[in-house]
Scaffold this motif. Structure first.
Motif, PDB file in Angstrom:
ATOM      1  N   SER A  69     -22.377  56.164  11.195  1.00 42.12           N
ATOM      2  CA  SER A  69     -21.895  57.693  11.551  1.00 42.12           C
ATOM      3  C   SER A  69     -21.190  57.855  12.877  1.00 42.12           C
ATOM      4  O   SER A  69     -20.601  58.863  12.843  1.00 42.12           O
ATOM      5  N   SER A  70     -20.978  56.624  13.563  1.00 41.53           N
ATOM      6  CA  SER A  70     -20.072  56.646  14.693  1.00 41.53           C
ATOM      7  C   SER A  70     -19.528  55.453  14.943  1.00 41.53           C
ATOM      8  O   SER A  70     -20.135  54.369  14.245  1.00 41.53           O
ATOM      9  N   TYR A  71     -18.705  55.159  15.830  1.00 38.38           N
ATOM     10  CA  TYR A  71     -18.384  53.565  16.072  1.00 38.38           C
ATOM     11  C   TYR A  71     -17.834  53.605  17.464  1.00 38.38           C
ATOM     12  O   TYR A  71     -17.664  54.720  18.265  1.00 38.38           O
ATOM     13  N   TYR A  72     -17.471  52.652  18.163  1.00 35.48           N
ATOM     14  CA  TYR A  72     -17.114  52.331  19.510  1.00 35.48           C
ATOM     15  C   TYR A  72     -15.581  51.690  19.427  1.00 35.48           C
ATOM     16  O   TYR A  72     -15.374  50.661  18.446  1.00 35.48           O
ATOM     17  N   ILE A  73     -14.842  51.934  20.317  1.00 40.51           N
ATOM     18  CA  ILE A  73     -13.469  51.116  20.606  1.00 40.51           C
ATOM     19  C   ILE A  73     -13.873  50.507  21.841  1.00 40.51           C
ATOM     20  O   ILE A  73     -14.108  50.943  22.871  1.00 40.51           O
ATOM     21  N   ALA A  74     -13.872  49.160  21.736  1.00 41.24           N
ATOM     22  CA  ALA A  74     -14.228  48.306  23.009  1.00 41.24           C
ATOM     23  C   ALA A  74     -12.887  47.885  23.431  1.00 41.24           C
ATOM     24  O   ALA A  74     -11.871  47.293  22.524  1.00 41.24           O
TER      25      ALA A  74
ATOM     26  N   ILE B 231     -15.419  53.283  24.377  1.00 44.84           N
ATOM     27  CA  ILE B 231     -15.230  54.698  24.137  1.00 44.84           C
ATOM     28  C   ILE B 231     -15.978  54.935  22.885  1.00 44.84           C
ATOM     29  O   ILE B 231     -15.818  54.461  21.568  1.00 44.84           O
ATOM     30  N   GLU B 232     -16.994  55.802  22.969  1.00 38.90           N
ATOM     31  CA  GLU B 232     -17.669  56.157  21.766  1.00 38.90           C
ATOM     32  C   GLU B 232     -16.964  57.040  20.782  1.00 38.90           C
ATOM     33  O   GLU B 232     -16.456  58.168  21.390  1.00 38.90           O
ATOM     34  N   VAL B 233     -16.872  57.007  19.754  1.00 36.04           N
ATOM     35  CA  VAL B 233     -15.941  58.012  18.692  1.00 36.04           C
ATOM     36  C   VAL B 233     -17.150  58.587  17.730  1.00 36.04           C
ATOM     37  O   VAL B 233     -17.785  57.790  16.927  1.00 36.04           O
ATOM     38  N   ARG B 234     -17.452  59.827  18.137  1.00 37.78           N
ATOM     39  CA  ARG B 234     -18.541  60.390  17.079  1.00 37.78           C
ATOM     40  C   ARG B 234     -18.000  60.786  15.809  1.00 37.78           C
ATOM     41  O   ARG B 234     -17.728  62.287  15.690  1.00 37.78           O
ATOM     42  N   GLN B 235     -17.597  59.953  14.982  1.00 39.47           N
ATOM     43  CA  GLN B 235     -17.193  60.520  13.760  1.00 39.47           C
ATOM     44  C   GLN B 235     -17.408  59.290  12.864  1.00 39.47           C
ATOM     45  O   GLN B 235     -17.635  58.060  13.072  1.00 39.47           O
ATOM     46  N   ALA B 236     -17.625  59.658  11.505  1.00 38.12           N
ATOM     47  CA  ALA B 236     -18.025  58.524  10.449  1.00 38.12           C
ATOM     48  C   ALA B 236     -17.133  57.592  10.338  1.00 38.12           C
ATOM     49  O   ALA B 236     -15.823  57.830  10.283  1.00 38.12           O
TER      50      ALA B 236
ATOM     51  N   GLU C 196      -7.792  56.422   7.695  1.00 37.31           N
ATOM     52  CA  GLU C 196      -6.453  56.782   8.380  1.00 37.31           C
ATOM     53  C   GLU C 196      -6.745  57.459   9.586  1.00 37.31           C
ATOM     54  O   GLU C 196      -6.059  57.202  10.608  1.00 37.31           O
ATOM     55  N   GLU C 197      -7.750  58.137   9.690  1.00 33.21           N
ATOM     56  CA  GLU C 197      -8.254  58.628  11.144  1.00 33.21           C
ATOM     57  C   GLU C 197      -8.393  57.677  12.289  1.00 33.21           C
ATOM     58  O   GLU C 197      -7.845  57.933  13.308  1.00 33.21           O
ATOM     59  N   VAL C 198      -8.816  56.532  11.781  1.00 35.66           N
ATOM     60  CA  VAL C 198      -9.090  55.359  12.706  1.00 35.66           C
ATOM     61  C   VAL C 198      -7.899  54.760  12.863  1.00 35.66           C
ATOM     62  O   VAL C 198      -7.254  54.384  14.099  1.00 35.66           O
TER      63      VAL C 198
END
Length: 153
Positions: free
Chosen positions: A11-16, A127-132, A65-67
């Motif tokens: 439901s979310s991910y991080y960019i490390a 960086i938390e990305v609150r996106q599926a 595509e969004e990522v």
């Protein structure tokens, strides 16, 4: 979010982001990885299984595509292997000499995204990305040590 062959979702991910020494020129360069919080899901034998652990992903071959659009802001992390028709994979490249920085070096050896102690973990920013999120990843580092210490709200 079209990734029909996805083998991981959240439901979310991080960019490390951290730094690593370039194997080609020896200079320090920024490097990225994608990470997932607990819980997320992984596809095992055509069935989605819950994973109640954090994880770093590597050997990424397909991203939504969004990522991809978000990652374009980091010129040193890009799709690689397209030119020689080998399997394309998202990879880090040295900011100074443009040489690839191996995911094995960053995720399978001490340092990089596999810190040996808490002080090393503090050099990793998230960086938390609150996106599926859905992706195809061949590398999956489950519950990396100190991950809970580097996760920021």
């Amino acid at each position: 979010m079209q990734v029909p062959d996805a083998n991981i979702r959240s439901s979310s991910y991080y960019i490390a982001e951290t730094q690593a020494q370039c194997p080609a020129c020896g200079r320090w360069t920024r490097v990225l990885a994608l990470a997932l919080p607990a819980p997320h899901e992984i596809l095992i034998e055509d069935e989605w299984q819950p994973a109640d652990v954090g994880a770093f992903l590597f050997y990424l071959t397909e991203l939504p595509e969004e990522v991809r659009h978000l990652l374009q802001t980091f010129s040193f992390f890009r799709l690689s292997g397209v030119e020689d028709a080998s399997d394309p994979c998202w990879a880090n490249h040295c900011e100074h000499c443009d040489a690839p920085v191996s995911d094995d070096e960053l995720h399978c050896e001490p340092g990089g995204f596999m810190p040996g102690h808490a002080d090393e973990a503090q050099t990793i920013s998230l960086i938390e990305v609150r996106q599926a999120f859905r992706a195809v990843a061949a590398g999956y580092a489950v519950d990396p040590e100190f991950f809970v210490h580097i996760a920021k709200p």
